[in-house]
Every structure is written in structure tokens, then in C-alpha cells.
Design a protein around this motif. Structure first.
Motif, mmCIF file in Angstrom:
data_model
loop_
_atom_site.group_PDB
_atom_site.id
_atom_site.type_symbol
_atom_site.label_atom_id
_atom_site.label_comp_id
_atom_site.label_asym_id
_atom_site.label_seq_id
_atom_site.Cartn_x
_atom_site.Cartn_y
_atom_site.Cartn_z
ATOM 1 N N PRO A 110 48.783 -26.232 25.605
ATOM 2 C CA PRO A 110 47.358 -26.263 25.914
ATOM 3 C C PRO A 110 46.595 -25.174 25.169
ATOM 4 O O PRO A 110 47.144 -24.123 24.840
ATOM 5 C CB PRO A 110 47.319 -26.018 27.425
ATOM 6 N N LEU A 164 43.013 -22.967 25.427
ATOM 7 C CA LEU A 164 41.851 -22.563 26.207
ATOM 8 C C LEU A 164 40.637 -22.595 25.298
ATOM 9 O O LEU A 164 40.559 -21.841 24.331
ATOM 10 C CB LEU A 164 42.061 -21.161 26.785
ATOM 11 N N TRP A 168 36.185 -23.304 33.193
ATOM 12 C CA TRP A 168 37.032 -23.316 31.996
ATOM 13 C C TRP A 168 37.086 -24.713 31.392
ATOM 14 O O TRP A 168 36.861 -25.713 32.070
ATOM 15 C CB TRP A 168 38.444 -22.818 32.306
ATOM 16 N N VAL A 177 39.812 -26.782 28.645
ATOM 17 C CA VAL A 177 41.132 -26.713 28.019
ATOM 18 C C VAL A 177 41.357 -27.998 27.237
ATOM 19 O O VAL A 177 40.909 -29.066 27.635
ATOM 20 C CB VAL A 177 42.228 -26.553 29.107
ATOM 21 N N SER A 188 44.425 -30.160 26.402
ATOM 22 C CA SER A 188 45.836 -30.290 26.726
ATOM 23 C C SER A 188 46.190 -31.748 26.943
ATOM 24 O O SER A 188 45.468 -32.475 27.622
ATOM 25 C CB SER A 188 46.161 -29.496 27.995
ATOM 26 N N ILE A 220 46.053 -19.844 31.131
ATOM 27 C CA ILE A 220 46.577 -21.210 31.180
ATOM 28 C C ILE A 220 47.991 -21.188 30.620
ATOM 29 O O ILE A 220 48.273 -20.486 29.650
ATOM 30 C CB ILE A 220 45.678 -22.211 30.409
#
Length: 173
Positions: free
Chosen positions: A36, A38, A74, A76, A78, A155
């Protein structure tokens, strides 16, 4: 044959201009080691300061304003599930930080490629996020009030030990 030569020349020209000779190749499917990334981390503090706003003032958490509530956001990138953790420390390193909240995110969960948490900072130096029944004692980080601390988001990949994080300096009142 005379009609065929200009057509072949035109075809070669089009192939050359379209980049047939270039090094560009199609992207492969994600491999097993995809981790992942961020993309964004923001906080809205006790004074409604939003870190998503350029040149924002310093962040302050005050237990007496809005019942000590603040928000964490947040984004991400992923392909798989990942763990998100909100942490706090008295220095700008994640080592020995206190985990305030941690949860799994991904497809079909309450957070996927983005998420947010409402967190609380209390006057007796406890912190929690996401209506968690368990508050974390952050008193070991406090020397005096106001106290400068660092609020982290971390993360971590579901399948490996890969983690990345970001942080903001925050003043506790």
C-alpha cells in the motif's frame, strides 16, 4: 508494385511516429509484493485548522474545545487489505510511539482506499479514536502543558512487514 511502395512507406512512417520503436511497454499486472501507498494524511484540530489547507497554522488539541474531538483523514492506494494505525509520540519517530487506534481497511470494510476517524483527547491525558471503548493513556509523553507531540498515521501491508507513515507536530493543551 509502384502503388504498393508508397503504401508500405506510409505504413512504416505511421509505425515510426506512433512509437513502435520506443521502449514503452504495457504495465504488468500487480505482483504478489504490491504494497500500500499512503497518498494523503490530514487532521482537523480543536480550532478547525485543516492540514489540507496550504499554509495552515500550527495544530492544537484542546480537551476543553468540542469535548476534545479532532478528525483524522487518509487516502491510500492499495490492492489488498491494509492496517491503519493512529499513533502519538513525543518525538518525530514512530519507534516507541503509543498506538491510539488500529484497524483493518480494504474492500467491503468501513474504510477502503480512504477513511476518517473522529478522535478524542481528554483533560486526564487519554486519547481514543472511532468510538473505541478502550482509551490510551498518553500521560507518559507529557512533561508539561502545553506539550509538543507528533501525531502519526501508519499503514501496513496485510501480507508483509512493509509499513509507511506520516506525521504532524501537534501541541497538546
Amino acid at each position: 508494385m509502384k502503388k504498393l511502395l508508397p503504401a508500405i512507406g506510409l505504413l512504416l512512417c505511421v509505425n515510426f511516429l506512433s512509437g513502435c520503436g520506443s521502449e514503452t511497454v504495457a504495465a504488468d499486472d500487480p505482483h504478489e509484493n504490491y504494497v500500500p501507498e499512503l497518498r494523503a494524511f490530514d487532521i482537523i484540530d480543536s480550532y478547525d485548522t485543516d492540514t489540507a489547507t496550504p499554509n495552515h497554522p500550527p495544530l492544537i488539541l484542546d480537551p476543553y474545545l468540542y469535548d476534545g474531538l479532532f478528525e483524522v483523514f487518509w487516502d491510500v492506494d492499495s490492492l489488498e487489505d491494509y492496517r491503519v494505525s493512529v499513533r502519538i509520540n513525543d518525538r518525530n519517530t514512530i519507534e516507541n510511539s503509543i498506538v491510539v487506534h488500529s484497524q483493518w481497511c480494504g474492500a467491503g470494510r468501513s474504510c477502503d482506499q480512504s477513511g476518517n476517524l473522529i478522535c478524542e483527547y481528554t483533560s486526564d491525558f487519554f486519547m481514543s479514536c472511532g468510538n473505541a471503548a478502550q482509551e490510551r493513556d498518553i500521560y507518559p509523553l507529557i512533561d508539561q502543558i502545553p506539550q509538543k507531540v507528533y501525531l502519526f498515521i501508519e499503514i501496513c501491508d496485510y501480507n508483509s512487514g512493509y509499513c509507511e507513515y506520516d506525521y504532524y507536530p501537534v501541541e497538546l493543551h
